[in-house]
Motif scaffolding. Structure first.
Motif, PDB file in Angstrom:
ATOM      1  N   ALA A 182       7.170   5.639  21.772  1.00 59.65           N
ATOM      2  CA  ALA A 182       6.667   5.795  23.137  1.00 59.65           C
ATOM      3  C   ALA A 182       5.377   6.596  23.059  1.00 59.65           C
ATOM      4  N   LEU A 183       4.305   6.045  23.608  1.00 63.65           N
ATOM      5  CA  LEU A 183       3.055   6.804  23.662  1.00 63.65           C
ATOM      6  C   LEU A 183       3.232   7.928  24.675  1.00 63.65           C
ATOM      7  N   PRO A 184       2.786   9.136  24.337  1.00 61.97           N
ATOM      8  CA  PRO A 184       2.892  10.244  25.304  1.00 61.97           C
ATOM      9  C   PRO A 184       2.138   9.903  26.598  1.00 61.97           C
ATOM     10  N   LYS A 185       2.597  10.461  27.702  1.00 60.02           N
ATOM     11  CA  LYS A 185       1.973  10.189  29.007  1.00 60.02           C
ATOM     12  C   LYS A 185       0.517  10.658  29.056  1.00 60.02           C
ATOM     13  N   ASP A 186       0.184  11.643  28.198  1.00 54.30           N
ATOM     14  CA  ASP A 186      -1.193  12.162  28.181  1.00 54.30           C
ATOM     15  C   ASP A 186      -2.006  11.599  27.013  1.00 54.30           C
ATOM     16  N   PHE A 187      -1.563  10.472  26.435  1.00 57.49           N
ATOM     17  CA  PHE A 187      -2.267   9.880  25.298  1.00 57.49           C
ATOM     18  C   PHE A 187      -3.657   9.434  25.737  1.00 57.49           C
ATOM     19  N   SER A 188      -4.646   9.735  24.936  1.00 59.85           N
ATOM     20  CA  SER A 188      -6.045   9.428  25.286  1.00 59.85           C
ATOM     21  C   SER A 188      -6.299   7.925  25.349  1.00 59.85           C
ATOM     22  N   THR A 189      -6.997   7.530  26.402  1.00 58.08           N
ATOM     23  CA  THR A 189      -7.379   6.127  26.522  1.00 58.08           C
ATOM     24  C   THR A 189      -8.487   5.841  25.520  1.00 58.08           C
ATOM     25  N   GLY A 190      -8.682   4.559  25.206  1.00 58.78           N
ATOM     26  CA  GLY A 190      -9.732   4.149  24.292  1.00 58.78           C
ATOM     27  C   GLY A 190      -9.242   3.106  23.309  1.00 58.78           C
ATOM     28  N   ASP A 191     -10.123   2.778  22.368  1.00 61.08           N
ATOM     29  CA  ASP A 191      -9.820   1.805  21.327  1.00 61.08           C
ATOM     30  C   ASP A 191      -9.367   2.535  20.071  1.00 61.08           C
ATOM     31  N   TYR A 192      -8.350   1.983  19.434  1.00 61.82           N
ATOM     32  CA  TYR A 192      -7.781   2.590  18.227  1.00 61.82           C
ATOM     33  C   TYR A 192      -7.713   1.567  17.104  1.00 61.82           C
ATOM     34  N   LEU A 193      -8.059   2.017  15.907  1.00 64.34           N
ATOM     35  CA  LEU A 193      -7.843   1.234  14.696  1.00 64.34           C
ATOM     36  C   LEU A 193      -6.510   1.677  14.112  1.00 64.34           C
ATOM     37  N   LYS A 200      -0.572   1.198  28.039  1.00 67.17           N
ATOM     38  CA  LYS A 200      -0.929   2.355  28.845  1.00 67.17           C
ATOM     39  C   LYS A 200      -0.141   3.546  28.320  1.00 67.17           C
ATOM     40  N   PRO A 201      -0.660   4.767  28.495  1.00 64.70           N
ATOM     41  CA  PRO A 201       0.122   5.946  28.102  1.00 64.70           C
ATOM     42  C   PRO A 201       1.514   5.891  28.716  1.00 64.70           C
ATOM     43  N   GLY A 202       2.508   6.275  27.923  1.00 64.21           N
ATOM     44  CA  GLY A 202       3.892   6.235  28.372  1.00 64.21           C
ATOM     45  C   GLY A 202       4.609   4.950  27.991  1.00 64.21           C
ATOM     46  N   GLN A 203       3.857   3.893  27.680  1.00 66.67           N
ATOM     47  CA  GLN A 203       4.495   2.636  27.268  1.00 66.67           C
ATOM     48  C   GLN A 203       4.865   2.694  25.786  1.00 66.67           C
ATOM     49  N   THR A 204       5.647   1.720  25.353  1.00 71.19           N
ATOM     50  CA  THR A 204       6.146   1.685  23.985  1.00 71.19           C
ATOM     51  C   THR A 204       5.241   0.839  23.095  1.00 71.19           C
ATOM     52  N   LEU A 205       4.813   1.441  21.991  1.00 67.39           N
ATOM     53  CA  LEU A 205       4.053   0.732  20.969  1.00 67.39           C
ATOM     54  C   LEU A 205       5.050   0.142  19.981  1.00 67.39           C
ATOM     55  N   GLU A 206       5.096  -1.181  19.902  1.00 59.41           N
ATOM     56  CA  GLU A 206       5.971  -1.864  18.954  1.00 59.41           C
ATOM     57  C   GLU A 206       5.136  -2.450  17.837  1.00 59.41           C
ATOM     58  N   LEU A 207       5.531  -2.148  16.616  1.00 60.02           N
ATOM     59  CA  LEU A 207       4.838  -2.643  15.423  1.00 60.02           C
ATOM     60  C   LEU A 207       5.786  -3.539  14.645  1.00 60.02           C
ATOM     61  N   SER A 208       5.264  -4.653  14.195  1.00 64.29           N
ATOM     62  CA  SER A 208       5.985  -5.533  13.280  1.00 64.29           C
ATOM     63  C   SER A 208       5.062  -5.773  12.093  1.00 64.29           C
ATOM     64  N   MET A 209       5.600  -5.590  10.899  1.00 65.88           N
ATOM     65  CA  MET A 209       4.769  -5.711   9.693  1.00 65.88           C
ATOM     66  C   MET A 209       5.587  -6.400   8.600  1.00 65.88           C
ATOM     67  N   ASP A 210       4.958  -7.343   7.905  1.00 62.43           N
ATOM     68  CA  ASP A 210       5.588  -8.034   6.780  1.00 62.43           C
ATOM     69  C   ASP A 210       4.747  -7.793   5.535  1.00 62.43           C
ATOM     70  N   LEU A 211       5.443  -7.439   4.463  1.00 64.99           N
ATOM     71  CA  LEU A 211       4.784  -7.175   3.186  1.00 64.99           C
ATOM     72  C   LEU A 211       5.505  -7.944   2.087  1.00 64.99           C
ATOM     73  N   ALA A 212       4.853  -8.049   0.947  1.00 60.29           N
ATOM     74  CA  ALA A 212       5.465  -8.607  -0.256  1.00 60.29           C
ATOM     75  C   ALA A 212       5.298  -7.584  -1.366  1.00 60.29           C
ATOM     76  N   ASN A 213       6.229  -7.573  -2.284  1.00 56.51           N
ATOM     77  CA  ASN A 213       6.113  -6.749  -3.491  1.00 56.51           C
ATOM     78  C   ASN A 213       5.959  -7.717  -4.653  1.00 56.51           C
ATOM     79  N   ASP A 214       4.738  -7.848  -5.153  1.00 49.68           N
ATOM     80  CA  ASP A 214       4.442  -8.777  -6.234  1.00 49.68           C
ATOM     81  C   ASP A 214       4.670  -8.170  -7.615  1.00 49.68           C
ATOM     82  N   GLY A 215       5.144  -6.948  -7.656  1.00 54.36           N
ATOM     83  CA  GLY A 215       5.447  -6.300  -8.937  1.00 54.36           C
ATOM     84  C   GLY A 215       6.875  -6.589  -9.355  1.00 54.36           C
ATOM     85  N   TRP A 216       7.342  -5.827 -10.348  1.00 52.32           N
ATOM     86  CA  TRP A 216       8.698  -6.008 -10.864  1.00 52.32           C
ATOM     87  C   TRP A 216       9.653  -4.914 -10.403  1.00 52.32           C
ATOM     88  N   ALA A 217       9.160  -3.897  -9.715  1.00 51.86           N
ATOM     89  CA  ALA A 217      10.008  -2.763  -9.357  1.00 51.86           C
ATOM     90  C   ALA A 217       9.600  -2.237  -7.980  1.00 51.86           C
TER      91      ALA A 217
END
Length: 171
Positions: free
Chosen positions: A114-125, A52-69
């Motif tokens: 923290a999502l702003p209290k006036d953040f628009s409702t709806g679906d987000y990609l 809901k607006p005002g709540q905290t959006l927590e993101l967790s992301m795992d990546l790999a670096n398959d290159g050499w640098a």
């Protein structure tokens, strides 16, 4: 591989053609071409299903670096939330530095906003954007870092889809 040990990012292919020919004959040229520099790959990403607006959006992301640098230069790093109905985008800055996303280690990125209290409702990609830090190049997709995963790149924007949806519910 000495190239991996020294974290090579580029080669002058014309400097010593006999060495390059030896790599080609030895069958290791495709690996060298694939691993020079960085090659980020998304392993997994998670966010809550809904907030809901005002709540905290927590993101967790795992990546790999398959290159050499890792990248030499500073890089923008943000999560983009795009409303599926209005296509309005919200950009959230991540506090991680891709210059330290070294090979041979899983990269863990966690952040919260923290999502702003006036953040628009709806679906987000949700998208990951690694734009060039120079303002004149930041919106040019050809200067954004593209993840190595198939099917994540959005060529028009230079964003990488996280294959996540977030539903923002009314208060």
């Amino acid at each position: 591989h000495d190239l991996a040990t020294m974290r090579w990012s580029e080669l002058n292919w014309q400097y010593e053609p006999h060495v390059v020919a030896g790599w080609k004959e030895g069958g290791c040229l495709p690996e060298i071409q694939r691993k020079l520099g960085y090659r980020f790959r998304l392993l997994r990403a998670t966010v809550p299903d809904s907030l809901k607006p005002g709540q905290t959006l927590e993101l967790s992301m795992d990546l790999a670096n398959d290159g050499w640098a890792a990248p030499y230069n500073p890089r923008g790093l943000e999560i983009v939330l795009r409303n599926t109905a209005t296509r309005k985008e919200t950009h959230l800055v991540l506090h991680s530095d891709p210059r330290f996303w070294l090979p041979e280690n899983e990269i863990h990125v966690k952040d919260a906003w923290a999502l702003p209290k006036d953040f628009s409702t709806g679906d987000y990609l949700l998208f990951l954007n690694l734009p060039d830090p120079y303002p004149s190049l930041a919106k040019r997709p050809e200067y954004s870092i593209r993840l190595a995963n198939q099917g994540l790149w959005e060529a028009v924007t230079g964003y990488n889809s996280l294959q996540l949806r977030l539903k923002v519910l009314p208060q």
